[in-house]
Design a protein around this motif. Structure first.
Motif, PDB file in Angstrom:
ATOM      1  N   SER A 122      46.416  30.779  39.649  1.00 22.32           N
ATOM      2  CA  SER A 122      45.704  29.850  38.775  1.00 22.32           C
ATOM      3  C   SER A 122      46.306  28.459  38.873  1.00 22.32           C
ATOM      4  N   GLU A 123      45.442  27.474  38.981  1.00 23.67           N
ATOM      5  CA  GLU A 123      45.893  26.079  39.025  1.00 23.67           C
ATOM      6  C   GLU A 123      46.491  25.669  37.676  1.00 23.67           C
ATOM      7  N   ASP A 124      45.998  26.261  36.586  1.00 24.94           N
ATOM      8  CA  ASP A 124      46.466  25.913  35.241  1.00 24.94           C
ATOM      9  C   ASP A 124      47.703  26.683  34.799  1.00 24.94           C
ATOM     10  N   ASP A 125      47.886  27.906  35.329  1.00 25.85           N
ATOM     11  CA  ASP A 125      48.980  28.765  34.882  1.00 25.85           C
ATOM     12  C   ASP A 125      49.472  29.592  36.063  1.00 25.85           C
ATOM     13  N   SER A 126      50.552  29.137  36.690  1.00 24.43           N
ATOM     14  CA  SER A 126      51.028  29.775  37.914  1.00 24.43           C
ATOM     15  C   SER A 126      51.520  31.208  37.699  1.00 24.43           C
ATOM     16  N   ILE A 143      50.403  39.134  35.964  1.00 26.24           N
ATOM     17  CA  ILE A 143      50.983  38.147  35.063  1.00 26.24           C
ATOM     18  C   ILE A 143      52.486  38.178  35.318  1.00 26.24           C
ATOM     19  N   ASP A 144      53.062  37.028  35.627  1.00 25.88           N
ATOM     20  CA  ASP A 144      54.487  36.938  35.963  1.00 25.88           C
ATOM     21  C   ASP A 144      54.879  37.953  37.035  1.00 25.88           C
ATOM     22  N   ASN A 145      54.013  38.085  38.047  1.00 25.91           N
ATOM     23  CA  ASN A 145      54.211  38.997  39.184  1.00 25.91           C
ATOM     24  C   ASN A 145      54.233  40.478  38.808  1.00 25.91           C
ATOM     25  N   ASN A 146      53.819  40.813  37.592  1.00 21.82           N
ATOM     26  CA  ASN A 146      53.687  42.211  37.175  1.00 21.82           C
ATOM     27  C   ASN A 146      52.213  42.589  37.177  1.00 21.82           C
ATOM     28  N   LEU A 147      51.888  43.698  37.838  1.00 21.46           N
ATOM     29  CA  LEU A 147      50.508  44.168  37.876  1.00 21.46           C
ATOM     30  C   LEU A 147      50.088  44.570  36.468  1.00 21.46           C
ATOM     31  N   GLU A 148      49.062  43.902  35.937  1.00 20.81           N
ATOM     32  CA  GLU A 148      48.594  44.155  34.576  1.00 20.81           C
ATOM     33  C   GLU A 148      47.341  45.024  34.548  1.00 20.81           C
ATOM     34  N   GLU A 149      46.392  44.745  35.445  1.00 19.80           N
ATOM     35  CA  GLU A 149      45.123  45.476  35.441  1.00 19.80           C
ATOM     36  C   GLU A 149      44.562  45.550  36.849  1.00 19.80           C
ATOM     37  N   THR A 150      43.749  46.576  37.076  1.00 16.80           N
ATOM     38  CA  THR A 150      43.056  46.750  38.351  1.00 16.80           C
ATOM     39  C   THR A 150      41.590  47.065  38.056  1.00 16.80           C
ATOM     40  N   TYR A 151      40.710  46.362  38.738  1.00 16.41           N
ATOM     41  CA  TYR A 151      39.268  46.542  38.564  1.00 16.41           C
ATOM     42  C   TYR A 151      38.603  46.654  39.925  1.00 16.41           C
ATOM     43  N   SER A 152      37.379  47.139  39.898  1.00 23.42           N
ATOM     44  CA  SER A 152      36.487  47.076  41.053  1.00 23.42           C
ATOM     45  C   SER A 152      35.756  45.742  41.002  1.00 23.42           C
TER      46      SER A 152
END
Length: 122
Positions: A32-36, A52-61
């Motif tokens: 994200s340009e607004d939130d790295s 988020i902060d290099n931690n996998l939070e969610e996975t979607y199709s």
């Protein structure tokens, strides 16, 4: 009448070419340009991973298409359709995926809520 029909066919082909191009360009990690600390990863098997902060939070199709749910918009928009659960999708609009003269690739999305989000490819 023939000219109008030809113009419509050319625009449809142009949109299909754009869709196919976007399907290739979107593969990879985006920050994200607004939130790295906020990143997306789109894979070739149509999986979208959110970090988020290099931690996998969610996975979607996900899928890119010219329609999404009841959103048709005459086929001019390219939708980023993300499946949240079995009956729930988001339909964001991809405004553009652009590679500048320095090789920097930018993804511009308008969310369902009307927010403009910009991502840079890592």
């Amino acid at each position: 009448m023939i000219i109008l029909g030809y113009t419509a066919i050319c625009k449809a082909q142009s949109q299909i070419q754009k869709l196919n191009n976007y399907r290739e360009l979107i593969i990879g990690k985006w920050v994200s340009e607004d939130d790295s600390s906020h990143k997306f990863e789109f894979t070739s098997d149509n999986t979208c991973k959110i970090y988020i902060d290099n931690n996998l939070e969610e996975t979607y199709s996900y899928n890119l298409d010219r329609t999404c749910n009841t959103n048709l918009n005459n086929g001019y928009d390219i939708f980023l359709k993300t499946q949240i659960d079995i009956n729930n999708f988001t339909c964001d609009i991809i405004n553009n995926i652009h590679v500048d003269s320095n090789g920097v690739t930018t993804l511009s999305i308008t969310t369902e809520r009307g927010q403009l989000e910009i991502y840079l490819k890592e």
